[in-house]
Design a protein around this motif. Structure first.
Motif, PDB file in Angstrom:
ATOM      1  N   THR A 231       1.894   2.737   5.514  1.00 62.71           N
ATOM      2  CA  THR A 231       2.823   3.827   5.758  1.00 62.71           C
ATOM      3  C   THR A 231       2.982   4.649   4.493  1.00 62.71           C
ATOM      4  O   THR A 231       2.867   4.143   3.370  1.00 62.71           O
ATOM      5  N   CYS A 233       5.738   6.046   3.450  1.00 62.04           N
ATOM      6  CA  CYS A 233       7.002   5.749   2.778  1.00 62.04           C
ATOM      7  C   CYS A 233       6.850   4.639   1.738  1.00 62.04           C
ATOM      8  O   CYS A 233       7.404   4.703   0.639  1.00 62.04           O
ATOM      9  N   HIS A 236       5.049   6.082  -1.245  1.00 59.45           N
ATOM     10  CA  HIS A 236       5.917   6.984  -1.996  1.00 59.45           C
ATOM     11  C   HIS A 236       6.933   6.201  -2.831  1.00 59.45           C
ATOM     12  O   HIS A 236       7.215   6.522  -3.996  1.00 59.45           O
ATOM     13  N   GLU A 237       7.459   5.152  -2.285  1.00 56.37           N
ATOM     14  CA  GLU A 237       8.438   4.358  -3.009  1.00 56.37           C
ATOM     15  C   GLU A 237       7.820   3.633  -4.196  1.00 56.37           C
ATOM     16  O   GLU A 237       8.392   3.599  -5.290  1.00 56.37           O
TER      17      GLU A 237
END
Length: 259
Positions: A231, A233, A236-237
């Motif tokens: 994913t 997300c 990105h984290e």
């Protein structure tokens, strides 16, 4: 020259189109009297009949190696068919009008294969001139058909000019990779990172130094490879945390050592 009488008779009376046909007066070989005969010209053979409705020709004249010319005779509009050789016969014919005489002289002069050969050669020459242009059309630079090469549509460039042009750097993910361009492995000059090289080609900008990853980062990178997050997300984290940590280190170095 042997001729088959049946074949000649069939060819003379068949429905094939004639090059010319009409009545002419023919002078006899032994007696100089003129006799009215029906003449039919087919190819290089001139057939003559006693009457127009006759089924078989009286004789045939093969029009090879002969000349057709006007002659003086008791009959008006007379012309002769002359063959080369001492014992060759000369045929004296006379037309009924000036127009008929001119028509027969013209058609008989063009009936031989020698004339057709000259016509074919002339047509071949004209065709060659249409294809490659006249001999003096380009200042004597006409070449043979086998040596012809198509001209390039754009301006010609020499190999030296092609080599001097800057090479387009390859792209990776839409961005130019300058270190893959020719000459990227050369040592940078002392004049700086911009400008041009010794050959006048624009020098690509230098690559930023690569930061070596620490052992902990290498381990985290290996773990990330094993985990293979699917994913956006999660990616990105993870990278956001790394950016935040690098920014914090940079701020601390900028502030200097604490008292």
């Amino acid at each position: 020259m042997k001729l088959n009488e049946r074949s000649l008779a069939f060819y003379a009376t068949c429905d094939s189109p004639a090059d010319n046909a009409g009545f002419l007066y023919k002078r006899g070989e032994r007696h100089t009297a003129y006799h009215r005969r029906w003449f039919v010209l087919k190819g290089n053979m001139l057939f003559y009949f006693e009457e127009r409705e006759s089924r078989e020709p009286v004789g045939v004249i093969v029009l090879e190696g002969c000349t057709v010319e006007l002659c003086d005779s008791a009959e008006e509009f007379a012309f002769a068919i002359r063959f080369g050789g001492a014992k060759s016969r000369t045929y004296v014919l006379a037309a009924e009008s000036q127009a008929a005489m001119e028509s027969w002289v013209k058609s008989l002069s063009r009936a031989s294969f020698d004339y057709m050969r000259l016509v074919v050669r002339e047509l071949e020459k004209q065709l060659e001139e249409m294809r490659w242009g006249p001999a003096g059309g380009c200042g004597g630079c006409r070449g043979s058909p086998g040596s012809w090469k198509p001209k390039p549509s754009g301006p010609e460039q020499s190999p030296e000019r092609l080599l001097a042009l800057p090479a387009v750097p390859p792209k990776e993910n839409g961005c130019a990779v300058w270190n893959n361009a020719p000459g990227a492995d050369r040592a940078p000059s002392a004049s700086g990172c911009g400008g041009h090289d010794s050959e006048g080609n624009p020098r690509p900008p230098p690559l930023p130094p690569r930061r070596r990853a620490s052992s902990s980062e290498a381990g985290s990178a290996g773990a990330a490879t094993v985990e293979s997050p699917s994913t956006f997300c999660q990616l990105h984290e993870r990278y956001g945390q790394e950016v935040a940590r690098l920014r914090q280190d940079w701020l601390e170095r900028r502030r200097g050592p604490r008292p």
